[in-house]
Enzyme design. Sequence first.
Site, PDB file in Angstrom:
ATOM      1  N   ASP A 150      15.471  73.041  84.468  1.00  0.00           N
ATOM      2  CA  ASP A 150      16.840  73.880  83.873  1.00  0.00           C
ATOM      3  C   ASP A 150      17.369  73.304  82.567  1.00  0.00           C
ATOM      4  OD1 ASP A 150      18.529  72.393  85.443  1.00  0.00           O
ATOM      5  OD2 ASP A 150      19.322  74.529  85.669  1.00  0.00           O
ATOM      6  N   THR A 163      23.248  70.830  98.646  1.00  0.00           N
ATOM      7  CA  THR A 163      21.900  71.889  98.751  1.00  0.00           C
ATOM      8  C   THR A 163      20.991  71.892  99.373  1.00  0.00           C
ATOM      9  OG1 THR A 163      21.011  70.112  97.307  1.00  0.00           O
ATOM     10  CG2 THR A 163      22.433  71.401  95.750  1.00  0.00           C
ATOM     11  N   GLU A 213      27.589  62.802  86.094  1.00  0.00           N
ATOM     12  CA  GLU A 213      27.255  61.840  87.586  1.00  0.00           C
ATOM     13  C   GLU A 213      26.001  61.701  87.179  1.00  0.00           C
ATOM     14  OE1 GLU A 213      27.524  65.722  90.900  1.00  0.00           O
ATOM     15  OE2 GLU A 213      26.493  66.586  89.506  1.00  0.00           O
ATOM     16  N   SER A 224      24.632  66.994 102.128  1.00  0.00           N
ATOM     17  CA  SER A 224      24.428  67.865 100.936  1.00  0.00           C
ATOM     18  C   SER A 224      25.278  69.037 100.950  1.00  0.00           C
ATOM     19  CB  SER A 224      22.580  68.118 100.487  1.00  0.00           C
ATOM     20  OG  SER A 224      22.773  68.466  99.638  1.00  0.00           O
ATOM     21  N   SER A 256      16.494  74.804  88.957  1.00  0.00           N
ATOM     22  CA  SER A 256      16.826  73.482  88.543  1.00  0.00           C
ATOM     23  C   SER A 256      16.036  72.852  88.465  1.00  0.00           C
ATOM     24  CB  SER A 256      18.589  73.397  88.640  1.00  0.00           C
ATOM     25  OG  SER A 256      18.405  71.995  88.700  1.00  0.00           O
TER      26      SER A 256
HETATM   27  C1  16G Z   1      24.399  70.804  92.463  1.00  0.00           C
HETATM   28  C2  16G Z   1      25.270  70.206  90.893  1.00  0.00           C
HETATM   29  C3  16G Z   1      25.030  68.784  90.671  1.00  0.00           C
HETATM   30  C4  16G Z   1      24.941  67.879  92.146  1.00  0.00           C
HETATM   31  C5  16G Z   1      23.965  68.263  93.182  1.00  0.00           C
HETATM   32  C6  16G Z   1      24.623  67.988  94.217  1.00  0.00           C
HETATM   33  C7  16G Z   1      25.726  71.915  89.663  1.00  0.00           C
HETATM   34  C8  16G Z   1      25.493  73.061  88.326  1.00  0.00           C
HETATM   35  N1  16G Z   1      25.479  71.463  90.169  1.00  0.00           N
HETATM   36  O1  16G Z   1      22.876  70.597  91.580  1.00  0.00           O
HETATM   37  O2  16G Z   1      26.117  69.240  90.356  1.00  0.00           O
HETATM   38  O3  16G Z   1      24.409  66.501  91.674  1.00  0.00           O
HETATM   39  O4  16G Z   1      24.343  69.269  93.300  1.00  0.00           O
HETATM   40  O5  16G Z   1      23.580  67.708  95.483  1.00  0.00           O
HETATM   41  O6  16G Z   1      26.974  71.877  90.205  1.00  0.00           O
HETATM   42  P1  16G Z   1      24.028  67.460  97.236  1.00  0.00           P
HETATM   43  O7  16G Z   1      24.742  68.247  97.274  1.00  0.00           O
HETATM   44  O8  16G Z   1      22.239  68.016  96.968  1.00  0.00           O
HETATM   45  O9  16G Z   1      23.675  66.253  96.843  1.00  0.00           O
HETATM   46 MG    MG Z   2      19.077  70.902  86.587  1.00  0.00          MG
END
Ligand code: 16G
Ligand code: MG
Length: 563
Positions: free
Chosen positions: A298, A521, A390, A519, A84
């Site tokens: 993406d 991610t 979001e 987070s 992404s």
């Molecule tokens: C991912 C999620 C997105 C969310 C983000 C938060 C999907 C497909 N994508 O990119 O929706 O806003 O994570 O990231 O679910 P964070 O937990 O690092 O704040």
């Molecule tokens: Mg994306």
Amino acid sequence: MLPRNSHVRSQNSSRALQVEMDFEAVAKYSKLHAKPPGLTLQYGTAGFRTKAEDLDHTMFCMGLLAVLRSKKKKSTIGVMVTASHNPEEDNGVKLIDPLGEMLAPIWEEHATHLANAEEHELQGVLTDICQKEAVDLQQEAFIVIGRDTRSSSKKLSQSVIDGVSALGGQYQDYGLVTTPQLHYMVCCRNTHGSYGTATVEGYYQKLSKAFVELTMQATSQRDGHICLKVDCANGIGALKLKEMERYLPSCFVIHFSNDGTKGELNHQCGADFVKVHQKPPVGLEMKPGERCCSFDGDADRIVYYYNDPAGHFHLLDGDKIATLISTFLKELLVKAGQTLSFAVIQTAYANGSSTRYLEETMKVPVHCAKTGVKHLHHKAQEFDIGVYFEANGHGTVLFSKAAEQKIRYQAKEEKNNQKREAAKMLENTIDLINQTIGDAVSDMLVIEAILVLKNLTVQQWDSMYTDLPSRQLKVKVADRRVIDTTDAERRAVTPPGLQERIDELTQRFKLARAFVRPSGTEDIVRVYAEADTQENADKLAHEVSLAVYHIAGGVGEQPKAVV
Ligand code: 16G
Ligand code: MG
């Protein structure tokens, strides 16, 4: 309680599995995709994501898992290779469930388990998943694969294919596609074409037809053409929007920036950059009042923006998009005389002004879900029409089967002209929106159609309500899991004392709100604050960051004030 002979039975079925699953092939292929020593990953909010160089083995495992999931659901499953909005050197992978939804949570656990298994454990973990999920190994499996434009994606998608092949699954490799296009393919295949034709042309045709029919109903088409600047984050969105351009009416003029011919993927551009930094991407010239938008890498997120005559930058994020779409849909429902349940789903990141506007001015019920598409999607399914976005620009609209049927029936059979026209517009909107997942291209077309139909400029759209100034910060802590949240992530329950401190700080500012969450991610804690002025939002965000740093085990340098 387990039956008395359950132990015996599971031993037997384990033996049977070994006969049916070709473990030799798995072992042979898996040697070619060895696990990096000591690497442990977790299937997070959007699948696995890390440095591309570490992902070969994980990709192979996701090929294996996709086959089991496909056998279990007796359906086509998708595997998308993308990270992404992350930088070029990262990559990632996620599985797509039968109707184009995100993978079921219990399978996220299987994914983590499988990806972290050592070579000698692989067979045991696969057997275990098959037993727990009662996977019928005789069942055929079909997997569709897609990838983004990262230099690592091609090779990694080949590793997925090796995993699929090792377990005897059939597959189709769609090659370069946006994430939402692959979600669309999965849904088309599993609904036997009723959602659309499972090709990129089918996708372009479905969306462009709906767009043309919807905008045809516009009475006042401004000066006849639509002009839009699109920052494609140097990603897959550029390729695909260029392909789609020839399906769109010639009055729709798109100016491409960051189309991948020069710059680096997501570098100082794209939806995430624009949203987080609240400034335009590099490589995009803006004259006052010009309507611009950014996709992410993406193409599943979109945000809009413009400069006013004084040169000030204005961002129209997911909240503004949700408000525009909800206003449009509500007006049409009233015109059509349809009484369908309707709600907007946001996350804690939604600007307080947007929630207030939706609830108080538009009288629309608003629900708050946890961050991550699957949570919003799930909540939106509870309504006839669920609009979810979001603030970062990821979102779509879900129509229940019953609502869709009612609308399609009315669009055909309604005797009252005005009502029938409204129903037709609703029907075209259903076809224009990608209901499987947020889709930058589809959302862009919905927004452009609404602006034409309502004869609105971007400034007029922006003036629906005024955002409260906000600030997002990151804090590094030793272990972000020490923070546990409740109330859709709006309150921290642990570590003790943190929420009390946040409450105390928030009370010092007007119209203020703040929250923290680990987070999903990145290895950090995120801080969000909003208040009456930018200065106050910045101050509050900084104070809350300090609280996290001191109470939740901050590491490295103490957070600095926002300048
Ligand atoms: C991912 C999620 C997105 C969310 C983000 C938060 C999907 C497909 N994508 O990119 O929706 O806003 O994570 O990231 O679910 P964070 O937990 O690092 O704040
Ligand atoms: Mg994306």
